[in-house]
Write a protein that holds these residues in place. Structure first.
Motif, PDB file in Angstrom:
ATOM      1  N   ASN A   1      40.643  26.586  47.120  1.00  0.00           N
ATOM      2  CA  ASN A   1      40.906  26.300  45.705  1.00  0.00           C
ATOM      3  C   ASN A   1      40.484  27.458  44.822  1.00  0.00           C
ATOM      4  O   ASN A   1      40.000  27.257  43.712  1.00  0.00           O
ATOM      5  CB  ASN A   1      40.167  25.032  45.278  1.00  0.00           C
ATOM      6  N   ASN A   2      40.624  28.687  45.318  1.00  0.00           N
ATOM      7  CA  ASN A   2      40.142  29.835  44.545  1.00  0.00           C
ATOM      8  C   ASN A   2      41.151  30.193  43.454  1.00  0.00           C
ATOM      9  O   ASN A   2      41.969  31.105  43.595  1.00  0.00           O
ATOM     10  CB  ASN A   2      39.892  31.024  45.468  1.00  0.00           C
ATOM     11  N   PHE A   3      41.069  29.457  42.373  1.00  0.00           N
ATOM     12  CA  PHE A   3      42.007  29.604  41.266  1.00  0.00           C
ATOM     13  C   PHE A   3      41.975  31.015  40.683  1.00  0.00           C
ATOM     14  O   PHE A   3      43.012  31.656  40.530  1.00  0.00           O
ATOM     15  CB  PHE A   3      41.658  28.570  40.192  1.00  0.00           C
ATOM     16  N   ASN A   4      40.767  31.474  40.351  1.00  0.00           N
ATOM     17  CA  ASN A   4      40.639  32.767  39.671  1.00  0.00           C
ATOM     18  C   ASN A   4      41.258  33.909  40.471  1.00  0.00           C
ATOM     19  O   ASN A   4      41.897  34.787  39.906  1.00  0.00           O
ATOM     20  CB  ASN A   4      39.164  33.077  39.414  1.00  0.00           C
ATOM     21  N   ALA A   5      41.053  33.884  41.805  1.00  0.00           N
ATOM     22  CA  ALA A   5      41.502  35.006  42.631  1.00  0.00           C
ATOM     23  C   ALA A   5      43.004  35.211  42.513  1.00  0.00           C
ATOM     24  O   ALA A   5      43.487  36.330  42.612  1.00  0.00           O
ATOM     25  CB  ALA A   5      41.122  34.778  44.087  1.00  0.00           C
ATOM     26  N   VAL A   6      43.749  34.149  42.312  1.00  0.00           N
ATOM     27  CA  VAL A   6      45.197  34.286  42.205  1.00  0.00           C
ATOM     28  C   VAL A   6      45.641  34.338  40.750  1.00  0.00           C
ATOM     29  O   VAL A   6      46.441  35.188  40.355  1.00  0.00           O
ATOM     30  CB  VAL A   6      45.899  33.130  42.958  1.00  0.00           C
ATOM     31  N   TRP A   7      45.087  33.460  39.927  1.00  0.00           N
ATOM     32  CA  TRP A   7      45.570  33.361  38.553  1.00  0.00           C
ATOM     33  C   TRP A   7      45.298  34.637  37.765  1.00  0.00           C
ATOM     34  O   TRP A   7      46.119  35.076  36.966  1.00  0.00           O
ATOM     35  CB  TRP A   7      44.913  32.170  37.848  1.00  0.00           C
ATOM     36  N   LEU A   8      44.139  35.237  37.980  1.00  0.00           N
ATOM     37  CA  LEU A   8      43.779  36.419  37.198  1.00  0.00           C
ATOM     38  C   LEU A   8      44.380  37.696  37.780  1.00  0.00           C
ATOM     39  O   LEU A   8      44.310  38.753  37.163  1.00  0.00           O
ATOM     40  CB  LEU A   8      42.255  36.557  37.115  1.00  0.00           C
ATOM     41  N   THR A   9      44.950  37.641  38.977  1.00  0.00           N
ATOM     42  CA  THR A   9      45.563  38.851  39.525  1.00  0.00           C
ATOM     43  C   THR A   9      47.095  38.771  39.449  1.00  0.00           C
ATOM     44  O   THR A   9      47.707  39.413  38.614  1.00  0.00           O
ATOM     45  CB  THR A   9      45.109  39.088  40.978  1.00  0.00           C
ATOM     46  N   THR A  10      47.712  37.947  40.306  1.00  0.00           N
ATOM     47  CA  THR A  10      49.180  37.899  40.307  1.00  0.00           C
ATOM     48  C   THR A  10      49.722  36.748  39.468  1.00  0.00           C
ATOM     49  O   THR A  10      50.929  36.675  39.249  1.00  0.00           O
ATOM     50  CB  THR A  10      49.709  37.689  41.734  1.00  0.00           C
ATOM     51  N   ALA A  11      48.848  35.816  39.057  1.00  0.00           N
ATOM     52  CA  ALA A  11      49.276  34.600  38.353  1.00  0.00           C
ATOM     53  C   ALA A  11      50.290  33.810  39.190  1.00  0.00           C
ATOM     54  O   ALA A  11      51.112  33.077  38.668  1.00  0.00           O
ATOM     55  CB  ALA A  11      49.844  34.907  36.978  1.00  0.00           C
ATOM     56  N   GLY A  12      50.225  33.977  40.517  1.00  0.00           N
ATOM     57  CA  GLY A  12      51.102  33.209  41.414  1.00  0.00           C
ATOM     58  C   GLY A  12      52.360  33.967  41.807  1.00  0.00           C
ATOM     59  O   GLY A  12      53.002  33.616  42.770  1.00  0.00           O
ATOM     60  N   GLY A  13      52.705  35.004  41.057  1.00  0.00           N
ATOM     61  CA  GLY A  13      53.951  35.719  41.292  1.00  0.00           C
ATOM     62  C   GLY A  13      53.921  36.557  42.548  1.00  0.00           C
ATOM     63  O   GLY A  13      52.890  36.625  43.216  1.00  0.00           O
TER      64      GLY A  13
ATOM     65  N   GLY B   1      55.569  30.597  43.052  1.00  0.00           N
ATOM     66  CA  GLY B   1      55.582  32.012  43.386  1.00  0.00           C
ATOM     67  C   GLY B   1      55.083  32.274  44.788  1.00  0.00           C
ATOM     68  O   GLY B   1      54.571  31.375  45.473  1.00  0.00           O
ATOM     69  N   ALA B   2      55.202  33.537  45.207  1.00  0.00           N
ATOM     70  CA  ALA B   2      54.870  33.889  46.584  1.00  0.00           C
ATOM     71  C   ALA B   2      53.374  33.810  46.854  1.00  0.00           C
ATOM     72  O   ALA B   2      52.969  33.565  47.981  1.00  0.00           O
ATOM     73  CB  ALA B   2      55.379  35.293  46.891  1.00  0.00           C
ATOM     74  N   THR B   3      52.546  34.058  45.851  1.00  0.00           N
ATOM     75  CA  THR B   3      51.104  34.004  46.089  1.00  0.00           C
ATOM     76  C   THR B   3      50.476  32.745  45.508  1.00  0.00           C
ATOM     77  O   THR B   3      49.262  32.637  45.449  1.00  0.00           O
ATOM     78  CB  THR B   3      50.397  35.224  45.478  1.00  0.00           C
ATOM     79  N   ASP B   4      51.289  31.804  45.071  1.00  0.00           N
ATOM     80  CA  ASP B   4      50.750  30.577  44.488  1.00  0.00           C
ATOM     81  C   ASP B   4      49.914  29.806  45.502  1.00  0.00           C
ATOM     82  O   ASP B   4      50.339  29.583  46.631  1.00  0.00           O
ATOM     83  CB  ASP B   4      51.904  29.669  44.037  1.00  0.00           C
ATOM     84  N   LEU B   5      48.731  29.386  45.091  1.00  0.00           N
ATOM     85  CA  LEU B   5      47.989  28.393  45.847  1.00  0.00           C
ATOM     86  C   LEU B   5      48.371  27.023  45.294  1.00  0.00           C
ATOM     87  O   LEU B   5      48.951  26.922  44.203  1.00  0.00           O
ATOM     88  CB  LEU B   5      46.483  28.602  45.685  1.00  0.00           C
ATOM     89  N   LEU B   6      48.038  25.976  46.013  1.00  0.00           N
ATOM     90  CA  LEU B   6      48.347  24.640  45.506  1.00  0.00           C
ATOM     91  C   LEU B   6      47.738  24.457  44.119  1.00  0.00           C
ATOM     92  O   LEU B   6      48.318  23.837  43.235  1.00  0.00           O
ATOM     93  CB  LEU B   6      47.800  23.578  46.461  1.00  0.00           C
ATOM     94  N   ILE B   7      46.558  25.026  43.951  1.00  0.00           N
ATOM     95  CA  ILE B   7      45.839  24.769  42.708  1.00  0.00           C
ATOM     96  C   ILE B   7      46.481  25.512  41.535  1.00  0.00           C
ATOM     97  O   ILE B   7      46.553  24.983  40.426  1.00  0.00           O
ATOM     98  CB  ILE B   7      44.350  25.120  42.888  1.00  0.00           C
ATOM     99  N   THR B   8      46.996  26.717  41.755  1.00  0.00           N
ATOM    100  CA  THR B   8      47.649  27.418  40.652  1.00  0.00           C
ATOM    101  C   THR B   8      49.020  26.791  40.372  1.00  0.00           C
ATOM    102  O   THR B   8      49.445  26.683  39.225  1.00  0.00           O
ATOM    103  CB  THR B   8      47.829  28.916  40.959  1.00  0.00           C
ATOM    104  N   TYR B   9      49.668  26.365  41.450  1.00  0.00           N
ATOM    105  CA  TYR B   9      50.949  25.675  41.304  1.00  0.00           C
ATOM    106  C   TYR B   9      50.761  24.392  40.484  1.00  0.00           C
ATOM    107  O   TYR B   9      51.518  24.116  39.549  1.00  0.00           O
ATOM    108  CB  TYR B   9      51.488  25.362  42.698  1.00  0.00           C
ATOM    109  N   THR B  10      49.730  23.646  40.833  1.00  0.00           N
ATOM    110  CA  THR B  10      49.444  22.405  40.115  1.00  0.00           C
ATOM    111  C   THR B  10      49.096  22.681  38.662  1.00  0.00           C
ATOM    112  O   THR B  10      49.531  21.968  37.756  1.00  0.00           O
ATOM    113  CB  THR B  10      48.276  21.681  40.802  1.00  0.00           C
ATOM    114  N   TYR B  11      48.322  23.722  38.439  1.00  0.00           N
ATOM    115  CA  TYR B  11      47.936  24.072  37.073  1.00  0.00           C
ATOM    116  C   TYR B  11      49.176  24.405  36.248  1.00  0.00           C
ATOM    117  O   TYR B  11      49.311  23.984  35.096  1.00  0.00           O
ATOM    118  CB  TYR B  11      46.980  25.265  37.111  1.00  0.00           C
TER     119      TYR B  11
END
Lengths: 294, 537
Positions: free
Chosen positions: B461-473, B483-493
């Motif tokens: 659930n490391n939201f920051n690691a993805v959201w603050l870098t690629t934002a899921g893209g 997006g290609a790097t989306d985690l479930l948690i960023t996708y859900t957000y």
């Protein structure tokens, strides 16, 4: 042994040194390059007077304090910084006290609900807390209507949300450490007539300082880094934390404030490093002793 | 070395008195304990009084009951002599219930509703909004001077229309209706310049929210409402869509079309399937859960994201473990290694830097045009534009952030392994690698396994690691939601707060899924690592 053997030639000694220690220095050199070059880049960008991303280099080409001055005068960085430190320190102190109390009970008492309680703490932690952010948002809309002192835009309210997680994995870490302190110590204190409160505060707490220090440090660092709940909670420009404020500076991809952002990052690292430095003798033993015992 | 209890006149100095049975509860003779207890209970009572007064004034009887029950519980626990564990658990537990469990339960209950933009309130509120937003200007329409304001921040706060009637009376209008505005400062043009509790939105920021302001309508009664015309004036007009409780439907008086209430979907629906934008919140049961399992588009992206999510957590954990342990082993030698202390301090530096800022900084370093990585390597890689480059970059960043912590843990674990064991193995003829595999690593894993499980759960659930870098893209052209790097948690957000309108109910259902998955993985692995054995003791 060394005295009886003849001195080897310099070449052989060099080869032996490489086999023994030299490779360690070589590995560390590679690791340090990996570990430090982003930090070198922040320092360089913070010192670069142009302050844009495209003009930042790994080694500073020119040096000035412009970014720092601009950060302190053009933005409300001072207020953000004070907010972050205050909230992080208060959260760390309260969390250490609350989870130490819980760990003491889980380690020393046998009572109904002990196992469900310990499992429950692990389970609740696994619910991604900020996905409940809508719920938290609605809750605090209600709270703010009735008690504006702890509603949105207040540090106390944000602290309360953070303290909801005071009993957590930290309690497990601490319990593991408490378990390593022989029970005979507090039993003998109690035979001498110490109350449970005296046993806790005067006998146990001084013996578990390493784990208190580690949990305090972990909570302090994670509070300083917490970004999402704070960004929902603190919306007035002066009420932000550093994380929210700095994010606003580079939120758009243009990164024109890159120098100021880097200067702010370095300023924020200072208190963390200070706490780290101060607690370092406890950190290694605190982290692992608790973990060994689960 | 134990500090004996040093309370004044401690019983240890009075050998005449035999040790009391149940010594934990024996009076100690110290006044500090009772004084602290009285002080804390007084504080609790004062807080309860402070908390209950606004609830009482607002007639929130349920809230009054909760405060009373909590206060009674506090007094019972701290005055009773039998509830020792509860004395230590209560403060943390109350906070846990209020700020963790209640939000989680609320999220669970949201997951079976259609709560989303357009389905926020009750049916009555939806009807009010439908009527108010369909008003048209009539000839005798009353004109108001408008000041656009917000509760809280001008950029994100809830919109409020501050209205001055021709007779000079000021009102505040929101989605609930009109209320008289007290303590407002009215300027010479009739516009409100300041009012307690509201932030007047400056023209520049009003422009940014103009779509929202145009949509905004204040219901003023059956069949009437106030809408804006521009940012400085508003009119009260007559609704063209009117609700009739007889048929439980909304009739559009201009087109003559009838929208019947659908209480299962929480919306007014016309015969041809058209529905009005404003609906209300209803229970939809398991529909949200069924949605991504049956819908082919969301279903496919869900399982794709799940696969990457597991890979991300596993590779991150393995990466930080490998690098952290490698560094710890490099520095772990019985001889004096020159510069060891300096190495330790320098290696830990990434951990001491603020992580959120370093994520943003790494994002900048991977920038295609100005980024340091491309400039240093002389390459022109579009790091965050290619799925696999973006995934590699995110993993690299996450290992950089995480390995110093693992280094600290591994150093401690290595130091706790007796050197004699390894030495004995070496004397018996084992090579360095063999000794490591057979002796050091198994002992190390005993200490490290729980931490590795925790690291995996954290990274899952490391939201920051993805959201603050690629934002899921990067996002595929046909699906801007996954997006290609989306985690479930960023996708859900993104689903919960995203640009496509907030879908809280659906997002809550996804949160429940994530919770179940992480719980399952963690419990299985914790059981296997036997870390929970201690609980059974």
């Amino acid at each position: 042994m060394a005295r009886t053997t003849p001195r080897p030639s310099p070449a052989r000694r060099a080869a032996a040194w490489v086999g023994r220690d030299g490779w360690r220095h070589l590995v560390m050199a590679v690791v340090l390059v990996f570990a430090l070059f982003p930090i070198l880049f922040v320092v360089s960008a913070a010192l670069n007077p142009l302050g844009t991303l495209s003009s930042s280099h790994l080694v500073p080409r020119s040096v000035s304090a412009d970014n720092l001055v601009e950060l302190l005068t053009q933005t409300r960085f001072g207020a953000w910084y004070a907010n972050s430190l205050l909230i992080a320190l208060a959260n760390a102190a309260a969390t250490v006290l609350l989870s130490a109390m819980a760990a003491y009970v889980f380690s020393r008492f046998r009572f109904a609900g002990r196992r469900p309680g310990l499992y429950g703490l692990l389970l609740v932690q696994m619910f991604p807390q900020f996905l409940a952010i809508v719920a938290i948002y609605l809750m605090f809309s209600f709270v703010g209507d009735h008690w504006p002192q702890v509603g949105f835009n207040t540090r106390t309210g944000l602290l309360l949300v953070y303290l909801g997680g005071a009993l957590s994995v930290n309690t497990w870490l601490m319990k593991g450490f408490f378990d390593t302190v022989p029970r005979e110590l507090d039993e003998s204190a109690q035979v001498d007539g110490a109350s449970h409160a005296q046993t806790f505060f005067r006998v146990l707490l001084p013996l578990v300082t390493p784990v208190l220090a580690v949990v305090g440090l972990l909570v302090f660092i994670s509070t300083v880094n917490e970004f999402l709940i704070a960004s929902v909670f603190l919306r007035d420009p002066g009420a932000k934390t550093v994380a929210v404020g700095l994010y606003g500076m580079v939120a758009d991809q243009r990164d024109a404030n890159f120098g100021m952002f880097s200067a702010g990052t370095l300023l924020l690292a200072v208190p963390v490093l200070a706490v780290f430095w101060y607690l370092q003798r406890y950190i290694v033993s605190g982290l692992t002793t608790g973990a060994v015992k689960g | 070395m134990v500090q004996a209890p040093s309370g004044a006149g401690g019983p240890s100095r009075a050998p005449a008195r035999p040790p009391l049975p149940g010594g934990a509860l024996a009076p100690s003779g110290s006044m500090a304990g009772p004084a602290a207890k009285i002080g804390l209970l007084g504080l609790a009572a004062a807080l309860a009084l402070w908390a209950v007064f606004p609830l009482y004034a607002a007639g929130q009887w349920l809230g009054v009951g909760v405060v009373a029950a909590a206060t009674a519980l506090i007094f019972y626990v701290y005055l009773s002599r039998r509830t020792v564990p509860a004395k230590y658990l209560l403060p943390g537990t109350l906070l846990l219930i209020a700020f963790q469990i209640v939000p989680v339960v609320y999220t669970l209950s949201t997951s079976v509703t259609n709560y989303s933009d357009g389905h926020r309130g009750t049916k009555e509120q939806a009807i009010d909004q439908i009527e108010a937003s369909s008003v048209v200007r009539t000839e005798d329409a009353e004109e108001y001077t408008l000041t656009v304001a917000a509760r809280g921040s001008a950029a994100t706060g809830e919109l409020v229309f501050l209205l001055t009637a021709p007779d000079g009376t000021a009102y505040a209008g929101d989605a609930e209706g009109l209320t008289p505005l007290e303590g407002a400062e009215v300027g010479p043009t009739g516009r409100v310049t300041a009012a307690p509790g509201y932030t007047v939105i400056p023209a520049g920021e009003a422009n940014a929210r103009s779509a929202e302001i145009t949509e905004f309508a204040v219901p003023t009664g059956a069949g009437t409402g106030i809408r804006s015309s521009g940012f400085t004036s508003a009119y009260e007009g007559r609704s063209t869509r009117v609700y009739d409780s007889g048929c439980d439907c909304v009739t559009d008086t201009e087109t003559g079309r009838v929208y019947a209430a659908d209480d299962e979907r929480g919306a007014f629906v016309a015969g041809n399937g058209d529905r009005l934008a404003q609906g209300w919140q209803v229970n939809v049961g398991a529909a949200n859960f069924a949605r991504f399992l049956t819908d082919p588009v969301t279903g496919a992206s869900f399982f794709g994201i799940l696969a990457w999510n597991i890979a991300f957590a596993a590779v991150s954990t393995a990466g930080v473990f490998a690098v952290g342990l490698g560094v710890a082993l490099t520095l772990h030698t019985p001889r004096r290694l020159a510069g060891r202390t300096a190495y330790r301090l320098l290696v830990v530096l990434p951990y001491a830097m603020p992580a959120f800022a370093m994520f943003l900084l790494w994002r900048s370093m991977f920038n295609t045009d100005f980024g340091l990585v491309n400039r240093l390597l002389g390459t022109d890689v579009d790091w965050f534009g290619e799925p696999w480059a973006a995934r590699a970059a995110v993993l690299l960043i996450n290992v950089w952030i995480g390995f110093p912590y693992m280094f600290l843990v591994a150093t401690g674990a290595l130091q706790s392994i007796p050197r004699e064991l390894v030495q004995a193995a070496r004397i018996d003829g084992a090579g360095a690698w063999q000794a490591f595999r057979a002796i050091t690593l198994p002992l190390l894993m005993v200490a490290m396994a729980p931490i590795l499980v925790a690291t995996f759960a954290y990274n899952f659930n490391n939201f920051n690691a993805v959201w603050l870098t690629t934002a899921g893209g990067p996002f595929p052209p046909d699906n801007p939601m996954a997006g290609a790097t989306d985690l479930l948690i960023t996708y859900t957000y993104r689903l919960a707060f995203g640009v496509g309108g907030a879908q809280y109910g659906y997002a809550a259902a996804l949160s429940v899924f994530i919770f179940l998955i992480v719980t399952l993985i963690s419990l299985v692995s914790l059981r296997r690592s036997a870390a929970l054995e201690e609980v059974h003791r």
